[in-house]
Motif scaffolding. Sequence first.
Motif, PDB file in Angstrom:
ATOM      1  N   TYR A  32      19.678  56.180  49.662  1.00 25.58           N
ATOM      2  CA  TYR A  32      20.427  55.387  50.618  1.00 25.58           C
ATOM      3  C   TYR A  32      20.855  56.192  51.827  1.00 25.58           C
ATOM      4  CZ  TYR A  32      20.776  51.920  46.919  1.00 25.58           C
ATOM      5  OH  TYR A  32      20.480  51.005  45.949  1.00 25.58           O
ATOM      6  N   ALA A  33      20.639  55.607  53.000  1.00 25.98           N
ATOM      7  CA  ALA A  33      21.326  56.106  54.182  1.00 25.98           C
ATOM      8  C   ALA A  33      22.794  55.740  54.047  1.00 25.98           C
ATOM      9  CB  ALA A  33      20.746  55.453  55.438  1.00 25.98           C
ATOM     10  N   MET A  34      23.638  56.557  54.630  1.00 25.33           N
ATOM     11  CA  MET A  34      25.074  56.310  54.544  1.00 25.33           C
ATOM     12  C   MET A  34      25.660  56.223  55.954  1.00 25.33           C
ATOM     13  SD  MET A  34      25.597  56.060  51.329  1.00 25.33           S
ATOM     14  CE  MET A  34      27.395  56.006  51.359  1.00 25.33           C
ATOM     15  N   GLY A  35      26.670  55.402  56.081  1.00 27.67           N
ATOM     16  CA  GLY A  35      27.314  55.256  57.378  1.00 27.67           C
ATOM     17  C   GLY A  35      28.815  55.108  57.238  1.00 27.67           C
ATOM     18  N   TRP A  36      29.483  55.419  58.320  1.00 30.42           N
ATOM     19  CA  TRP A  36      30.922  55.173  58.434  1.00 30.42           C
ATOM     20  C   TRP A  36      31.141  54.191  59.583  1.00 30.42           C
ATOM     21  CZ3 TRP A  36      34.702  56.696  55.142  1.00 30.42           C
ATOM     22  CH2 TRP A  36      34.420  57.744  54.263  1.00 30.42           C
ATOM     23  N   PHE A  37      31.988  53.219  59.331  1.00 30.48           N
ATOM     24  CA  PHE A  37      32.388  52.237  60.329  1.00 30.48           C
ATOM     25  C   PHE A  37      33.908  52.175  60.335  1.00 30.48           C
ATOM     26  CE2 PHE A  37      28.342  50.140  61.370  1.00 30.48           C
ATOM     27  CZ  PHE A  37      27.540  50.674  60.384  1.00 30.48           C
ATOM     28  N   ARG A  38      34.457  51.580  61.370  1.00 28.13           N
ATOM     29  CA  ARG A  38      35.907  51.430  61.415  1.00 28.13           C
ATOM     30  C   ARG A  38      36.272  50.093  62.052  1.00 28.13           C
ATOM     31  NH1 ARG A  38      37.425  56.085  65.933  1.00 28.13           N
ATOM     32  NH2 ARG A  38      36.619  54.969  67.790  1.00 28.13           N
ATOM     33  N   GLN A  39      37.441  49.616  61.692  1.00 28.38           N
ATOM     34  CA  GLN A  39      37.938  48.365  62.255  1.00 28.38           C
ATOM     35  C   GLN A  39      39.418  48.496  62.542  1.00 28.38           C
ATOM     36  OE1 GLN A  39      37.075  44.845  59.943  1.00 28.38           O
ATOM     37  NE2 GLN A  39      37.302  43.542  61.749  1.00 28.38           N
ATOM     38  N   ALA A  40      39.754  48.374  63.798  1.00 30.06           N
ATOM     39  CA  ALA A  40      41.138  48.406  64.224  1.00 30.06           C
ATOM     40  C   ALA A  40      41.690  46.983  64.252  1.00 30.06           C
ATOM     41  CB  ALA A  40      41.251  49.035  65.608  1.00 30.06           C
ATOM     42  N   PRO A  41      42.997  46.823  64.164  1.00 29.94           N
ATOM     43  CA  PRO A  41      43.594  45.478  64.172  1.00 29.94           C
ATOM     44  C   PRO A  41      43.167  44.692  65.406  1.00 29.94           C
ATOM     45  CG  PRO A  41      45.230  47.111  63.547  1.00 29.94           C
ATOM     46  CD  PRO A  41      44.012  47.875  63.977  1.00 29.94           C
ATOM     47  N   GLY A  42      42.698  43.480  65.161  1.00 26.83           N
ATOM     48  CA  GLY A  42      42.309  42.612  66.263  1.00 26.83           C
ATOM     49  C   GLY A  42      40.971  42.929  66.891  1.00 26.83           C
ATOM     50  N   LYS A  43      40.253  43.897  66.325  1.00 22.05           N
ATOM     51  CA  LYS A  43      38.961  44.291  66.888  1.00 22.05           C
ATOM     52  C   LYS A  43      37.857  44.131  65.863  1.00 22.05           C
ATOM     53  CE  LYS A  43      40.757  47.580  70.285  1.00 22.05           C
ATOM     54  NZ  LYS A  43      40.613  48.948  70.852  1.00 22.05           N
ATOM     55  N   GLU A  44      36.635  44.099  66.358  1.00 17.35           N
ATOM     56  CA  GLU A  44      35.497  43.997  65.465  1.00 17.35           C
ATOM     57  C   GLU A  44      35.204  45.358  64.829  1.00 17.35           C
ATOM     58  OE1 GLU A  44      33.080  40.370  67.685  1.00 17.35           O
ATOM     59  OE2 GLU A  44      32.173  42.340  67.480  1.00 17.35           O
ATOM     60  N   ARG A  45      34.528  45.293  63.688  1.00 17.63           N
ATOM     61  CA  ARG A  45      34.111  46.523  63.039  1.00 17.63           C
ATOM     62  C   ARG A  45      33.092  47.239  63.924  1.00 17.63           C
ATOM     63  NH1 ARG A  45      32.895  46.265  56.699  1.00 17.63           N
ATOM     64  NH2 ARG A  45      34.919  45.273  56.932  1.00 17.63           N
ATOM     65  N   GLU A  46      33.251  48.553  64.064  1.00 21.13           N
ATOM     66  CA  GLU A  46      32.355  49.307  64.914  1.00 21.13           C
ATOM     67  C   GLU A  46      31.775  50.515  64.198  1.00 21.13           C
ATOM     68  OE1 GLU A  46      34.235  50.939  68.367  1.00 21.13           O
ATOM     69  OE2 GLU A  46      35.687  52.109  67.219  1.00 21.13           O
ATOM     70  N   ALA A  92      42.471  53.065  62.581  1.00 19.16           N
ATOM     71  CA  ALA A  92      41.658  51.965  62.068  1.00 19.16           C
ATOM     72  C   ALA A  92      41.522  52.109  60.562  1.00 19.16           C
ATOM     73  CB  ALA A  92      40.272  51.968  62.698  1.00 19.16           C
ATOM     74  N   VAL A  93      40.981  51.080  59.951  1.00 17.68           N
ATOM     75  CA  VAL A  93      40.517  51.199  58.574  1.00 17.68           C
ATOM     76  C   VAL A  93      39.073  51.684  58.637  1.00 17.68           C
ATOM     77  CG1 VAL A  93      40.038  50.003  56.419  1.00 17.68           C
ATOM     78  CG2 VAL A  93      42.037  49.354  57.790  1.00 17.68           C
ATOM     79  N   TYR A  94      38.796  52.746  57.905  1.00 20.72           N
ATOM     80  CA  TYR A  94      37.466  53.346  57.912  1.00 20.72           C
ATOM     81  C   TYR A  94      36.726  52.954  56.635  1.00 20.72           C
ATOM     82  CZ  TYR A  94      38.455  56.084  62.041  1.00 20.72           C
ATOM     83  OH  TYR A  94      38.736  56.462  63.326  1.00 20.72           O
ATOM     84  N   TYR A  95      35.503  52.484  56.826  1.00 31.16           N
ATOM     85  CA  TYR A  95      34.678  52.028  55.722  1.00 31.16           C
ATOM     86  C   TYR A  95      33.416  52.882  55.621  1.00 31.16           C
ATOM     87  CZ  TYR A  95      37.405  47.719  56.212  1.00 31.16           C
ATOM     88  OH  TYR A  95      38.414  46.802  56.297  1.00 31.16           O
ATOM     89  N   CYS A  96      33.017  53.208  54.408  1.00 34.87           N
ATOM     90  CA  CYS A  96      31.694  53.779  54.247  1.00 34.87           C
ATOM     91  C   CYS A  96      30.759  52.688  53.731  1.00 34.87           C
ATOM     92  CB  CYS A  96      31.684  54.994  53.332  1.00 34.87           C
ATOM     93  SG  CYS A  96      31.876  54.659  51.581  1.00 34.87           S
ATOM     94  N   ALA A  97      29.480  52.864  53.997  1.00 35.58           N
ATOM     95  CA  ALA A  97      28.493  51.865  53.639  1.00 35.58           C
ATOM     96  C   ALA A  97      27.184  52.546  53.283  1.00 35.58           C
ATOM     97  CB  ALA A  97      28.285  50.891  54.794  1.00 35.58           C
TER      98      ALA A  97
END
Length: 123
Positions: A32-46, A92-97
């Motif tokens: 699997y490739a892995m990525g990190w994304f983040r989402q700040a309040p009121g904003k789209e996940r980036e 932001a909230v940081y997500y791994c994927a």
Amino acid sequence: QVQLVESGGGLVQAGGSLRLSCAASGRTFSNYAMGWFRQAPGKEREFVAAISRSGGSTYYADSVKGRVTISRDNAKNTVYLQMNSLKPEDTAVYYCAAARRWITITATAYDYWGQGTQVTVSS
């Protein structure tokens, strides 16, 4: 199925550093490739950063380039995000994927997501 659990978030002052970890279980991590994304309040996940299956290729968002390093340890089934010189806008909230691809920066290409870890940077 791949289960992803992020850790390492917290409250830090501007200019500080944090290291996020994402532990994977369930399938062969190196597939699997892995990525990190983040989402700040009121904003789209980036998109923040991505790393290829082998770890040999990486991509970064322009907003974090030079301040953030993504890495992975396939023996430990873990991907990391080292963040330095943090700014309040990094809050932001940081997500791994995980994606069944070599590498990708597109959120919709990722197949599995963690629950996220909160990063708050105070000014």
